[in-house]
Scaffold this motif. Structure first.
Motif, PDB file in Angstrom:
ATOM      1  N   ILE A 114     -46.902  -7.460  12.578  1.00 53.84           N
ATOM      2  CA  ILE A 114     -46.349  -6.814  11.387  1.00 53.84           C
ATOM      3  C   ILE A 114     -44.898  -7.234  11.189  1.00 53.84           C
ATOM      4  N   LEU A 115     -44.172  -7.419  12.283  1.00 58.63           N
ATOM      5  CA  LEU A 115     -42.795  -7.893  12.183  1.00 58.63           C
ATOM      6  C   LEU A 115     -42.757  -9.278  11.530  1.00 58.63           C
ATOM      7  N   ILE A 116     -43.689 -10.136  11.886  1.00 54.27           N
ATOM      8  CA  ILE A 116     -43.774 -11.463  11.264  1.00 54.27           C
ATOM      9  C   ILE A 116     -44.065 -11.326   9.772  1.00 54.27           C
ATOM     10  N   ASP A 117     -44.946 -10.395   9.419  1.00 52.10           N
ATOM     11  CA  ASP A 117     -45.227 -10.141   8.000  1.00 52.10           C
ATOM     12  C   ASP A 117     -43.958  -9.708   7.272  1.00 52.10           C
ATOM     13  N   LEU A 122     -39.341 -11.031   3.584  1.00 51.46           N
ATOM     14  CA  LEU A 122     -37.900 -11.217   3.412  1.00 51.46           C
ATOM     15  C   LEU A 122     -37.575 -12.663   3.064  1.00 51.46           C
ATOM     16  N   HIS A 123     -38.318 -13.582   3.656  1.00 47.32           N
ATOM     17  CA  HIS A 123     -38.101 -15.007   3.361  1.00 47.32           C
ATOM     18  C   HIS A 123     -38.417 -15.322   1.901  1.00 47.32           C
ATOM     19  N   GLY A 132     -39.646  -2.281   1.230  1.00 46.35           N
ATOM     20  CA  GLY A 132     -40.558  -1.800   2.258  1.00 46.35           C
ATOM     21  C   GLY A 132     -40.509  -2.637   3.525  1.00 46.35           C
ATOM     22  N   ALA A 133     -40.339  -3.940   3.365  1.00 45.38           N
ATOM     23  CA  ALA A 133     -40.273  -4.827   4.533  1.00 45.38           C
ATOM     24  C   ALA A 133     -39.092  -4.465   5.422  1.00 45.38           C
ATOM     25  N   VAL A 134     -37.964  -4.143   4.816  1.00 48.01           N
ATOM     26  CA  VAL A 134     -36.779  -3.753   5.593  1.00 48.01           C
ATOM     27  C   VAL A 134     -37.044  -2.436   6.322  1.00 48.01           C
ATOM     28  N   LEU A 135     -37.661  -1.467   5.626  1.00 47.53           N
ATOM     29  CA  LEU A 135     -37.947  -0.174   6.246  1.00 47.53           C
ATOM     30  C   LEU A 135     -38.907  -0.326   7.429  1.00 47.53           C
ATOM     31  N   VAL A 136     -39.948  -1.133   7.260  1.00 48.13           N
ATOM     32  CA  VAL A 136     -40.915  -1.329   8.344  1.00 48.13           C
ATOM     33  C   VAL A 136     -40.269  -2.098   9.496  1.00 48.13           C
ATOM     34  N   ILE A 156     -33.416 -12.658  11.527  1.00 46.65           N
ATOM     35  CA  ILE A 156     -33.600 -11.528  10.614  1.00 46.65           C
ATOM     36  C   ILE A 156     -32.311 -11.226   9.863  1.00 46.65           C
ATOM     37  N   LEU A 157     -31.188 -11.308  10.542  1.00 48.28           N
ATOM     38  CA  LEU A 157     -29.901 -11.080   9.875  1.00 48.28           C
ATOM     39  C   LEU A 157     -29.679 -12.094   8.756  1.00 48.28           C
ATOM     40  N   SER A 158     -30.068 -13.329   8.991  1.00 46.69           N
ATOM     41  CA  SER A 158     -29.936 -14.357   7.946  1.00 46.69           C
ATOM     42  C   SER A 158     -30.794 -14.017   6.731  1.00 46.69           C
ATOM     43  N   LYS A 159     -32.000 -13.532   6.989  1.00 43.77           N
ATOM     44  CA  LYS A 159     -32.887 -13.146   5.888  1.00 43.77           C
ATOM     45  C   LYS A 159     -32.350 -11.918   5.152  1.00 43.77           C
ATOM     46  N   LEU A 160     -31.771 -10.984   5.898  1.00 41.38           N
ATOM     47  CA  LEU A 160     -31.184  -9.794   5.275  1.00 41.38           C
ATOM     48  C   LEU A 160     -29.981 -10.170   4.413  1.00 41.38           C
ATOM     49  N   LEU A 161     -29.200 -11.134   4.882  1.00 41.24           N
ATOM     50  CA  LEU A 161     -28.056 -11.601   4.104  1.00 41.24           C
ATOM     51  C   LEU A 161     -28.500 -12.176   2.771  1.00 41.24           C
ATOM     52  N   LYS A 162     -29.557 -12.958   2.821  1.00 41.70           N
ATOM     53  CA  LYS A 162     -30.099 -13.536   1.589  1.00 41.70           C
ATOM     54  C   LYS A 162     -30.622 -12.442   0.659  1.00 41.70           C
ATOM     55  N   ALA A 163     -31.336 -11.465   1.237  1.00 43.26           N
ATOM     56  CA  ALA A 163     -31.918 -10.391   0.429  1.00 43.26           C
ATOM     57  C   ALA A 163     -30.852  -9.457  -0.129  1.00 43.26           C
ATOM     58  N   ALA A 164     -29.666  -9.433   0.500  1.00 44.42           N
ATOM     59  CA  ALA A 164     -28.593  -8.530   0.064  1.00 44.42           C
ATOM     60  C   ALA A 164     -28.006  -8.935  -1.285  1.00 44.42           C
ATOM     61  N   SER A 165     -28.272 -10.144  -1.713  1.00 45.48           N
ATOM     62  CA  SER A 165     -27.823 -10.582  -3.044  1.00 45.48           C
ATOM     63  C   SER A 165     -28.834 -10.087  -4.072  1.00 45.48           C
TER      64      SER A 165
END
Length: 217
Positions: A114-117, A122-123, A132-136, A156-165
């Motif tokens: 599920i973490l991979i999902d 996020l990617h 929802g992906a962030v919450l899970v 994951i931090l890199s993906k979160l940085l991208k999603a933060a925009s």
């Protein structure tokens, strides 16, 4: 059934059952209703109500709820990744309940899948699905911290940085909360990216995104 009515009804039932374990038999009818809501012909219309019911009943009989959620994992995941924020939140919570009640011999493996999902969502960086992906992902970190080594956390931090925009204040806030948790536990991973996060956050705040919620944290 209206969402607020469903939540209120299940809240009342929860209080009654909490008052006496003998009242657990009262959960059978709403549990049967949830099963009916999750049938193929009903699920698109009643998925929110079904998940609210499952979440509340899981407080008392998680093993029986797991039998239901096991049959409907894909529907729960789709709800968690919905662009409907309310549905995303309840879907993420029921997915968390499902993960932590998975049999111990496969629990870590399932949580990892599920973490991979979550990472894949996020990617793809679709704002509605990311919430929802962030919450899970955060729930998995809470229950299975051993799945997060420095390499995994950096990715994951890199993906979160991208999603933060994002133009979504709600998404930005859940990203911010999760980043703060990771930064506290993985300072050596977070520090090289700290300036990037700060620039993104300042840019978002200047555009009015996340105000006043983030400023209250």
């Amino acid at each position: 059934m209206n969402r607020d009515i469903c939540r209120a009804a299940m809240c009342c039932i929860r209080y009654v059952v909490e008052g006496s374990h003998d009242n657990v038999t009262l959960l059978k009818e709403p549990m049967d209703l949830a099963r009916d809501y999750l049938k193929q012909e009903n699920v698109n219309r009643y998925i929110f109500n079904a998940l609210v019911i499952l979440k509340e009943i899981a407080r008392f009989i998680p093993s029986e709820i797991f039998i239901i959620t096991l049959k409907h994992t894909s529907e729960i995941w789709r709800a968690a990744c919905s662009d409907d924020t309310e549905l995303s939140v309840i879907g993420s919570k029921v997915m968390e309940i499902h993960i932590i009640n998975t049999p111990s011999n496969v629990k870590d493996t399932f949580a990892q899948s599920i973490l991979i999902d979550c990472e894949n969502v996020l990617h793809e960086n679709k704002p509605g699905a990311c919430h929802g992906a962030v919450l899970v992902c955060r729930a998995i970190y809470q229950h299975f911290p051993s799945l997060f080594n420095e390499t995994k956390t950096s990715d994951i931090l890199s993906k979160l940085l991208k999603a933060a925009s994002t133009q979504s204040s709600t998404l930005l806030c859940v990203i911010y909360d999760f980043i703060m948790v990771l930064a506290q536990n993985f300072p050596s991973v977070f520090q090289p990216k700290a300036n990037e996060y700060l620039l993104v956050l300042i840019s978002q705040l200047m555009n009015g995104i996340g105000l006043p919620i983030l400023l209250d944290k």
